[in-house]
Design a protein around this motif. Structure first.
Motif, PDB file in Angstrom:
ATOM      1  N   MET A 179       0.855  -1.199   0.000  1.00  0.00           N
ATOM      2  CA  MET A 179       0.000   0.000   0.000  1.00  0.00           C
ATOM      3  C   MET A 179       0.888   1.247   0.000  1.00  0.00           C
ATOM      4  SD  MET A 179      -2.902   1.166   2.774  1.00  0.00           S
ATOM      5  CE  MET A 179      -3.998  -0.173   2.341  1.00  0.00           C
ATOM      6  N   THR A 180       0.595   2.212  -0.828  1.00  0.00           N
ATOM      7  CA  THR A 180       1.393   3.416  -0.899  1.00  0.00           C
ATOM      8  C   THR A 180       1.066   4.360   0.236  1.00  0.00           C
ATOM      9  OG1 THR A 180      -0.176   4.627  -2.250  1.00  0.00           O
ATOM     10  CG2 THR A 180       1.412   3.228  -3.411  1.00  0.00           C
ATOM     11  N   ALA A 181       1.993   5.326   0.465  1.00  0.00           N
ATOM     12  CA  ALA A 181       1.745   6.324   1.505  1.00  0.00           C
ATOM     13  C   ALA A 181       0.474   7.106   1.203  1.00  0.00           C
ATOM     14  CB  ALA A 181       2.942   7.277   1.596  1.00  0.00           C
ATOM     15  N   LYS A 182       0.217   7.352  -0.075  1.00  0.00           N
ATOM     16  CA  LYS A 182      -0.987   8.096  -0.459  1.00  0.00           C
ATOM     17  C   LYS A 182      -2.244   7.328  -0.052  1.00  0.00           C
ATOM     18  CE  LYS A 182      -3.308  10.174  -4.425  1.00  0.00           C
ATOM     19  NZ  LYS A 182      -3.237  10.404  -5.891  1.00  0.00           N
ATOM     20  N   ASN A 183      -2.237   6.004  -0.319  1.00  0.00           N
ATOM     21  CA  ASN A 183      -3.384   5.191   0.049  1.00  0.00           C
ATOM     22  C   ASN A 183      -3.625   5.225   1.542  1.00  0.00           C
ATOM     23  OD1 ASN A 183      -2.348   2.763  -2.382  1.00  0.00           O
ATOM     24  ND2 ASN A 183      -3.921   4.336  -2.609  1.00  0.00           N
ATOM     25  N   ILE A 184      -2.544   5.112   2.300  1.00  0.00           N
ATOM     26  CA  ILE A 184      -2.669   5.062   3.754  1.00  0.00           C
ATOM     27  C   ILE A 184      -3.174   6.388   4.301  1.00  0.00           C
ATOM     28  CG2 ILE A 184      -1.339   4.866   5.886  1.00  0.00           C
ATOM     29  CD1 ILE A 184       0.390   2.809   4.351  1.00  0.00           C
TER      30      ILE A 184
ATOM     31  N   PHE B 139      18.040   6.011  -6.517  1.00  0.00           N
ATOM     32  CA  PHE B 139      16.606   6.268  -6.440  1.00  0.00           C
ATOM     33  C   PHE B 139      15.958   5.454  -5.315  1.00  0.00           C
ATOM     34  CE2 PHE B 139      17.372   6.968 -11.089  1.00  0.00           C
ATOM     35  CZ  PHE B 139      17.095   8.329 -11.104  1.00  0.00           C
ATOM     36  N   GLY B 140      15.150   6.150  -4.497  1.00  0.00           N
ATOM     37  CA  GLY B 140      14.381   5.478  -3.463  1.00  0.00           C
ATOM     38  C   GLY B 140      15.111   5.174  -2.177  1.00  0.00           C
ATOM     39  N   ASP B 141      16.408   5.482  -2.106  1.00  0.00           N
ATOM     40  CA  ASP B 141      17.190   5.145  -0.910  1.00  0.00           C
ATOM     41  C   ASP B 141      17.126   6.211   0.178  1.00  0.00           C
ATOM     42  OD1 ASP B 141      18.121   2.705  -1.900  1.00  0.00           O
ATOM     43  OD2 ASP B 141      19.811   3.660  -2.930  1.00  0.00           O
ATOM     44  N   LEU B 142      17.170   7.483  -0.243  1.00  0.00           N
ATOM     45  CA  LEU B 142      17.319   8.582   0.713  1.00  0.00           C
ATOM     46  C   LEU B 142      16.183   9.587   0.566  1.00  0.00           C
ATOM     47  CD1 LEU B 142      21.133   9.289   0.177  1.00  0.00           C
ATOM     48  CD2 LEU B 142      20.084   7.652   1.762  1.00  0.00           C
ATOM     49  N   PHE B 143      15.652  10.029   1.708  1.00  0.00           N
ATOM     50  CA  PHE B 143      14.646  11.094   1.742  1.00  0.00           C
ATOM     51  C   PHE B 143      15.387  12.341   2.204  1.00  0.00           C
ATOM     52  CE2 PHE B 143      11.322  13.654   3.715  1.00  0.00           C
ATOM     53  CZ  PHE B 143      10.279  13.533   2.812  1.00  0.00           C
ATOM     54  N   ILE B 144      15.560  13.312   1.304  1.00  0.00           N
ATOM     55  CA  ILE B 144      16.484  14.414   1.568  1.00  0.00           C
ATOM     56  C   ILE B 144      15.785  15.766   1.580  1.00  0.00           C
ATOM     57  CG2 ILE B 144      18.579  15.580   0.787  1.00  0.00           C
ATOM     58  CD1 ILE B 144      19.277  12.955  -0.699  1.00  0.00           C
ATOM     59  N   CYS B 145      16.073  16.547   2.618  1.00  0.00           N
ATOM     60  CA  CYS B 145      15.663  17.953   2.687  1.00  0.00           C
ATOM     61  C   CYS B 145      16.930  18.789   2.596  1.00  0.00           C
ATOM     62  CB  CYS B 145      14.945  18.254   4.001  1.00  0.00           C
ATOM     63  SG  CYS B 145      13.328  17.490   4.146  1.00  0.00           S
TER      64      CYS B 145
ATOM     65  N   SER C 127       5.768   3.720  -5.291  1.00  0.00           N
ATOM     66  CA  SER C 127       5.905   3.886  -3.844  1.00  0.00           C
ATOM     67  C   SER C 127       7.377   3.986  -3.474  1.00  0.00           C
ATOM     68  CB  SER C 127       5.270   2.703  -3.093  1.00  0.00           C
ATOM     69  OG  SER C 127       5.960   1.505  -3.389  1.00  0.00           O
ATOM     70  N   GLN C 128       7.630   4.442  -2.267  1.00  0.00           N
ATOM     71  CA  GLN C 128       9.013   4.575  -1.811  1.00  0.00           C
ATOM     72  C   GLN C 128       9.132   4.163  -0.354  1.00  0.00           C
ATOM     73  OE1 GLN C 128      10.437   8.640  -1.159  1.00  0.00           O
ATOM     74  NE2 GLN C 128       8.369   9.445  -1.413  1.00  0.00           N
ATOM     75  N   LYS C 129      10.276   3.586  -0.016  1.00  0.00           N
ATOM     76  CA  LYS C 129      10.596   3.207   1.354  1.00  0.00           C
ATOM     77  C   LYS C 129      12.064   3.525   1.637  1.00  0.00           C
ATOM     78  CE  LYS C 129       7.166  -0.469   1.880  1.00  0.00           C
ATOM     79  NZ  LYS C 129       6.941  -1.903   2.236  1.00  0.00           N
ATOM     80  N   PRO C 130      12.436   4.794   1.667  1.00  0.00           N
ATOM     81  CA  PRO C 130      13.833   5.160   1.915  1.00  0.00           C
ATOM     82  C   PRO C 130      14.292   4.670   3.280  1.00  0.00           C
ATOM     83  CG  PRO C 130      12.400   7.059   2.214  1.00  0.00           C
ATOM     84  CD  PRO C 130      11.544   5.972   1.617  1.00  0.00           C
TER      85      PRO C 130
ATOM     86  N   LEU D  13      17.343   3.963 -15.191  1.00  0.00           N
ATOM     87  CA  LEU D  13      15.932   4.240 -15.463  1.00  0.00           C
ATOM     88  C   LEU D  13      15.070   3.100 -14.933  1.00  0.00           C
ATOM     89  CD1 LEU D  13      13.639   5.832 -16.731  1.00  0.00           C
ATOM     90  CD2 LEU D  13      14.182   4.730 -18.927  1.00  0.00           C
ATOM     91  N   LYS D  14      15.538   1.879 -15.051  1.00  0.00           N
ATOM     92  CA  LYS D  14      14.785   0.731 -14.548  1.00  0.00           C
ATOM     93  C   LYS D  14      14.611   0.825 -13.032  1.00  0.00           C
ATOM     94  CE  LYS D  14      14.693  -4.329 -14.577  1.00  0.00           C
ATOM     95  NZ  LYS D  14      15.380  -5.570 -15.041  1.00  0.00           N
ATOM     96  N   ASP D  15      15.659   1.263 -12.336  1.00  0.00           N
ATOM     97  CA  ASP D  15      15.574   1.435 -10.882  1.00  0.00           C
ATOM     98  C   ASP D  15      14.543   2.503 -10.534  1.00  0.00           C
ATOM     99  OD1 ASP D  15      17.565  -0.459 -10.106  1.00  0.00           O
ATOM    100  OD2 ASP D  15      19.120   0.975 -10.696  1.00  0.00           O
ATOM    101  N   LEU D  16      14.544   3.585 -11.288  1.00  0.00           N
ATOM    102  CA  LEU D  16      13.570   4.651 -11.052  1.00  0.00           C
ATOM    103  C   LEU D  16      12.152   4.137 -11.261  1.00  0.00           C
ATOM    104  CD1 LEU D  16      12.685   7.569 -10.581  1.00  0.00           C
ATOM    105  CD2 LEU D  16      13.212   8.045 -12.979  1.00  0.00           C
ATOM    106  N   GLN D  17      11.952   3.382 -12.321  1.00  0.00           N
ATOM    107  CA  GLN D  17      10.627   2.847 -12.611  1.00  0.00           C
ATOM    108  C   GLN D  17      10.158   1.883 -11.522  1.00  0.00           C
ATOM    109  OE1 GLN D  17      11.553   1.249 -16.462  1.00  0.00           O
ATOM    110  NE2 GLN D  17      10.942   3.108 -17.556  1.00  0.00           N
ATOM    111  N   SER D  18      11.098   1.185 -10.897  1.00  0.00           N
ATOM    112  CA  SER D  18      10.732   0.205  -9.869  1.00  0.00           C
ATOM    113  C   SER D  18      10.187   0.857  -8.604  1.00  0.00           C
ATOM    114  CB  SER D  18      11.942  -0.672  -9.520  1.00  0.00           C
ATOM    115  OG  SER D  18      12.900   0.054  -8.765  1.00  0.00           O
ATOM    116  N   VAL D  19      10.508   2.137  -8.395  1.00  0.00           N
ATOM    117  CA  VAL D  19      10.011   2.833  -7.199  1.00  0.00           C
ATOM    118  C   VAL D  19       9.028   3.936  -7.560  1.00  0.00           C
ATOM    119  CG1 VAL D  19      12.047   2.319  -5.799  1.00  0.00           C
ATOM    120  CG2 VAL D  19      12.010   4.409  -7.193  1.00  0.00           C
ATOM    121  N   SER D  20       8.549   3.937  -8.799  1.00  0.00           N
ATOM    122  CA  SER D  20       7.668   5.024  -9.237  1.00  0.00           C
ATOM    123  C   SER D  20       6.335   5.022  -8.504  1.00  0.00           C
ATOM    124  CB  SER D  20       7.430   4.940 -10.744  1.00  0.00           C
ATOM    125  OG  SER D  20       6.732   3.741 -11.080  1.00  0.00           O
TER     126      SER D  20
END
Length: 237
Positions: A1-6, A110-116, A85-88, A76-83
């Motif tokens: 389930m994605t964060a949006k769904n939750i 892609f998808g590893d780090l949540f950065i501000c 949902s994400q779990k950094p 690009l394949k890695d990016l598509q795999s997390v398009s």
């Protein structure tokens, strides 16, 4: 389930509770935040402990320093795999400086780090709210506050620079960190940068959302310093 769904499944009542706890965390009571968190556990998970997540970051930095970067999850394949949902596994508050790209420094993708990223790596309400989302909702297990050598924002604050527009708001967010700085010390700038990291870590720890995760053993907050010359990330405490 994605964060949006939750998030869509959270009741209006709980959203109101969360709004009271998350907006302006410096002035809201910890009790309100704790009440929300007691009924809203972290919705994303991974198999790493906070210590393992931190170790993964530092292993990546060592690969970068030694010139042996794996450059994982960067196609690009890695990016598509997390398009969808994400779990950094890690969240980072770092400076907006063009010389501080976390994905390169920690050899991640892609998808590893949540950065501000914000000048002076300051924990403003907006940054705190973003990092609450990255840790509580997305499940990052380590939260790194990273200052760096020759930080222009800290240097300008130390010198009392007169700046235009909204730049002053960044310096105001750094000033409290420098209150005990010894102006007689030759290494004043480096000391100020590290003092700012410690201060911003403390600001994040005031968040009832983040502090609850830390107390529950789901998250670790670490201060760090990036040296341009060596490429090394070292701890700040």
């Amino acid at each position: 389930m994605t964060a949006k769904n939750i998030l869509n499944n959270v009741s209006r009542r709980n959203i109101i509770k969360f709004g009271a706890a998350a907006i302006g965390t410096s002035v809201v009571t910890a009790g309100i935040g704790s009440k929300f968190l007691s009924t809203q556990p972290a919705v994303a998970n991974n198999d790493l402990t906070p210590d393992e997540a931190l170790e993964r970051l530092m292993e990546g930095n060592q690969r970068f320093i030694s010139g042996k970067s794996n450059r994982p999850h960067q196609t690009l394949k890695d990016l598509q795999s997390v398009s969808a949902s994400q779990k950094p596994f890690a969240a980072i508050l770092s400076c907006a400086d063009s010389r501080v790209p976390s994905e390169i420094l920690f050899d991640r993708g892609f998808g590893d780090l949540f950065i501000c990223r914000v000048a002076g790596n300051v924990a403003t309400p907006e940054e705190i709210g973003s990092l609450e989302f990255g840790t509580l909702v997305l499940g990052a297990k380590v939260l790194l506050v990273m200052g760096h050598k020759n930080c222009g924002a800290v240097d300008a604050t130390i010198k009392g620079a007169q700046v235009p527009g909204q730049i002053a708001s960044l310096l105001d967010a750094i000033k409290p960190a420098l209150a005990k700085l010894d102006p007689k010390k030759a290494a004043q700038l480096e000391a100020g940068i590290k003092a700012n990291v410690v201060y911003q870590v403390a600001k994040l720890q005031e968040s009832p959302v983040i502090s609850k995760l830390v107390n529950d053993g789901q998250l670790k907050i670490v201060g760090a310093y990036f040296d341009f010359d060596s490429g090394k990330i070292s701890w700040v405490s």
